[in-house]
Scaffold this active site. Structure first.
Site, PDB file in Angstrom:
ATOM      1  N   ASP A 146      45.430  32.430  89.912  1.00 42.50           N
ATOM      2  CA  ASP A 146      46.198  33.198  90.882  1.00 42.50           C
ATOM      3  C   ASP A 146      47.623  33.333  90.359  1.00 42.50           C
ATOM      4  O   ASP A 146      48.128  32.455  89.657  1.00 42.50           O
ATOM      5  CB  ASP A 146      46.199  32.467  92.227  1.00 42.50           C
ATOM      6  CG  ASP A 146      46.981  33.221  93.281  1.00 42.50           C
ATOM      7  OD1 ASP A 146      46.686  34.407  93.497  1.00 42.50           O
ATOM      8  OD2 ASP A 146      47.893  32.622  93.875  1.00 42.50           O
ATOM      9  N   ASP A 166      46.587  27.551  94.693  1.00 45.83           N
ATOM     10  CA  ASP A 166      47.462  26.581  95.349  1.00 45.83           C
ATOM     11  C   ASP A 166      46.726  25.697  96.351  1.00 45.83           C
ATOM     12  O   ASP A 166      47.321  24.821  96.959  1.00 45.83           O
ATOM     13  CB  ASP A 166      48.640  27.276  96.031  1.00 45.83           C
ATOM     14  CG  ASP A 166      48.216  28.244  97.130  1.00 45.83           C
ATOM     15  OD1 ASP A 166      47.036  28.195  97.539  1.00 45.83           O
ATOM     16  OD2 ASP A 166      49.054  29.036  97.571  1.00 45.83           O
ATOM     17  N   ASP A 198      44.245  30.036  98.600  1.00 41.78           N
ATOM     18  CA  ASP A 198      43.130  30.337  97.711  1.00 41.78           C
ATOM     19  C   ASP A 198      41.904  29.478  97.983  1.00 41.78           C
ATOM     20  O   ASP A 198      40.984  29.444  97.163  1.00 41.78           O
ATOM     21  CB  ASP A 198      43.573  30.145  96.250  1.00 41.78           C
ATOM     22  CG  ASP A 198      44.763  31.016  95.901  1.00 41.78           C
ATOM     23  OD1 ASP A 198      44.720  32.219  96.211  1.00 41.78           O
ATOM     24  OD2 ASP A 198      45.724  30.494  95.327  1.00 41.78           O
TER      25      ASP A 198
END
Length: 757
Positions: free
Chosen positions: A444, A652, A656
């Site tokens: 991400d 994180d 997510d």
């Protein structure tokens, strides 16, 4: 009675949970090899309400998953019927034998001292017996006095140093079971008994050196094994001992009172002086200091803390005084979560270890049969019963499956413990297998590759007055709550740029902000001028023109992944400010390290393609999934899996979480005070990306160590038993080799302690 390894700190239970999905960690005592663990595991899995049991010989812990209500007292009774002890309360006090008692934390060290004493007595006596028996054979055959001397020296070795083996073998026999102590006791007593009969009857075949030498070697091996296992579990014990013992609680009238840390409640105000440990998780309400979080995150640089920041229990306050409000206590603290996670990982078993356990369960009875057949073949076929006895003893001694029982759990203990030292939390043993198969790593962007904090990168002004443009924009954005506005205000403050008060502030969602200056800024517009800060659409709405040089500057900023913010007044745009989420330090190096591990790297983000490609280019990522909404990340991960890729998702651990769960391996990046344990299979307590390749390397190396240990243990027994059966392996050498095999797998696992990431 032979002292047995206790469990590490376990999750105690006075009463069993009564719902499916619950689990218990219960200490098991009396196990001396992998076959013992397999036997206890089998009996537990036969009990009502047990979905699955994993019994770990190295940790002395049974991890029991439930599918219904369970009476732990009945579990203890079932285990006791096969000759072992299970503590139904989850207590950790080790078994004592009148000589050895202590806490679980130091029981392995106590066990090492126990066997060191026996080895210290057995080795010199056995050495004399072996030297006389093998170096002075003629003198021994000619002197009955010397023969009786050798027998007398063997007695304390066999029946004092070797007594734990005999007692344990007798206990197994009473329950119609067998383990490695059975093999040792049968082998050494057979050699001693045969030699004693020969001595009394005047025969010349004496093998006291076999009994004495084997017991001495095995006592020494048990000592080294216990010492090595103690070192293997040191990381978990260190975690358990990190917490502060006392806390300075602040009373409503402002006084301090020193109380035990376990008496602190959520909401209590605590004062932490310089040099003291933070007693529990909390939020700073007063004071400023640097806090050393290395014991949790592995990060050696202290972290500055101010009011509003969170602190974790067991971290060290290095400078100023802090006053905190307790937010989590006891088992809810970050330290307790980490300790629990490591404990659960160490209690689990890799699939390959379950195969080893199944083999161990039938290994001891099979070896006894092989030894009996060996003796029979030598006697009946070769007409050499004495040779058959020696070969059978060698088979019994060489085949002890202790190395099989230690191969996997010691590697897991050391690997997960070392990971905890480095701020890498491995959630389960299965993670090691998953990590080995990963082909693609998806990262991400926001909060993972980047810090998640916007910052001003560049200011361009048509008139060359960059400070004026920044000051005007900061004056207008001072009332904005948008991250971009905050970044502009912070930049003006950090650069010492003058601003002014404003009035008539108005925020246009998705476009920008506008306000009228209530003062004058040097190089800027006059007091009372309407100022506009935002996107092109806002400039067009306000009728402000954007000249060609400013358009080119905007294109250049956006091409590098920055958000271009226009600032205008008096009919035209006067400048543009480039704002971007800053990359984390070491992001490019981490991506390069992942590539060196032969992994494909993909970035996933909700940003527009142009911005995403720019960020990816800065860190060396070629493959980008852009403009992906949070709810669509799971579908993207599933699409990669559908294409045959084994995917690790790095996020994180909060936003997510669904994607982390969908991935074959979820890697959650948290902080020392925010442990995202439930989201990922691996949790990194540091915020930097260097932990991702380090975690993958550690998992792979731990799995490789397991494979090496099992390969050695299986190969050793496979090759040695036939050699012993045909008489090519002296029982003395067999005893030394068996002891060495157990020590070797533990020593190999201990090499993981040198892992640095």
């Amino acid at each position: 009675m032979t002292p047995t390894p206790p469990s590490p700190t376990s999750q105690g239970h006075d009463a069993a949970p009564d719902g499916a999905g619950d689990a218990l960690d219960l200490p098991v005592r009396g196990m001396t090899c992998g076959s013992c663990a397999a036997r206890v595991q089998r009996i537990l899995e036969r009990q009502d309400g047990i979905a699955r049991a994993d019994v770990n010989y190295a940790t002395g812990l049974a991890h029991v998953s439930l599918d219904g209500p369970v009476d732990t007292a009945q579990l203890a009774d079932a285990v006791e019927r096969i000759g072992y002890e299970l503590d139904p309360t989850g207590g950790t006090a080790p078994e004592g034998d009148g000589e050895h008692e202590g806490s679980a934390a130091d029981h392995e060290a106590e066990l090492a001292r126990y066997w060191r004493l026996r080895a210290a007595v057995a080795l010199p006596l056995a050495a004399v017996v072996v030297v006389i028996s093998m170096g002075f054979m003629a003198a021994l055959e000619a002197s009955p006095a010397l023969q009786w001397t050798v027998a007398g020296l063997t007695v304390p070795v066999q029946f004092w140093a070797g007594w734990p083996f005999i007692v344990e073998a007798a206990r197994r026999a009473r329950h119609l079971t067998a383990n490695m102590d059975t093999l040792i006791a049968i082998g050494t007593l057979a050699a001693f008994g045969f030699s004693s009969v020969e001595l009394v009857t005047g025969g010349g075949e004496l093998y006291f050196e076999v009994a004495a030498g084997i017991v001495a070697f095995l006592a020494l091996g048990r000592y080294f094994e216990a010492r090595a296992k103690s070192r293997a579990g040191s990381a978990l014990r260190a975690l358990a001992e990190l917490g502060a013992k006392e806390a300075r609680r602040v009373t409503p009238d402002g006084r301090e009172e020193l109380v035990p840390a376990e008496q602190v409640a959520v909401g209590d105000r605590l004062r932490v002086r310089p040099g003291e440990k933070v007693p529990t998780d909390g939020t700073v309400v007063d004071g400023a200091s640097a806090v050393d979080e290395s014991m949790l995150t592995g990060e050696s640089v202290p972290v500055d803390k101010h009011p509003g920041d969170r602190v974790a229990s067991a971290t060290l306050n290095t400078s100023g005084a802090l006053e905190i409000e307790a937010t989590a206590v006891g088992s809810d603290t970050a330290l307790a979560q980490i300790t629990r996670l490591v404990t659960e990982a160490q209690a689990g078993k890799a699939p390959v270890q379950r195969l080893a356990d199944r083999i161990s369960a039938v290994f001891v009875p099979a070896v006894i049969v092989v030894a009996a057949l060996t003796f029979g073949a030598w006697w009946l076929v070769a007409a050499n019963p004495v040779g058959g006895l020696i070969a059978a003893v060698a088979v019994l001694i060489i085949a002890c499956p202790c190395a099989l029982g230690l191969a996997t759990p010691t590697a897991i203990m050391v690997g997960t413990g070392r990971g905890a030292d480095l701020g890498i939390l491995i959630k389960s043993v299965e993670v090691l297998e998953q990590t080995r198969r990963i082909t693609t790593v998806v990262l991400d962007k926001t909060g993972t590759l980047t810090t998640g904090r916007m910052a001003v990168q560049e200011v361009v002004a048509t008139s060359g007055e960059e400070e004026a443009v920044l000051g005007v924009a900061a004056a207008v954005e001072a009332s904005s709550e948008h991250p971009i506005g905050a970044a502009i205000s912070d930049a003006a403050q950090s650069r010492g740029v003058a601003t002014a008060a404003v009035r008539d502030f108005d925020a246009r969602a998705g476009y920008g902000v506008t306000a009228r200056l209530d003062g004058r800024i040097a190089g800027g517009p006059a007091e009372g001028t309407q100022v506009w800060v935002g996107r092109r659409k806002l400039m067009a709405e306000a009728g402000l023109g954007v000249d060609e040089p400013l358009e080119e500057a905007m294109d250049r900023l956006e091409a590098t992944g920055q958000t271009a913010v226009l600032v205008g007044w008096d009919g035209e745009a006067r400048g543009v400010i480039g704002v971007a989420d800053t990359l984390k330090d070491g992001a490019a190096e981490a991506i390069r390290a992942l590539r060196e591990l032969d992994l494909d790297v993909v970035m996933i983000t909700g940003d527009q393609s142009r911005t995403a490609e720019a960020v990816a280019g800065q860190v060396g990522i070629d493959r980008v999934l852009a403009e992906v909404l949070p709810q669509d990340k799971v579908a993207e991960i599933a699409s990669l899996q559908g294409a045959g890729e084994r995917v690790a998702m790095v996020g994180d651990g909060v936003n997510d979480a669904p994607a982390l769960v969908q991935a074959d391996l979820g890697i959650a990046i948290g902080t020392g005070t925010d442990v995202a344990i439930e989201s990922g299979d691996l949790t990194l307590l540091r915020g930097d990306l260097a932990g991702v390749p380090a975690a993958i390397r550690l998992s792979r190396r731990t799995y490789r160590t397991i494979a090496q240990n099992l390969g050695w243990a299986f190969g050793y027994n496979t090759a040695a038993i036939p050699l012993a059966a045909v008489g090519l392996l002296n029982p003395l050498i067999a005893g030394a080799a068996m002891a060495l095999s157990s020590v070797s797998v533990v020593a190999n696992a201990l090499r993981l302690r040198r892992f640095t990431g």
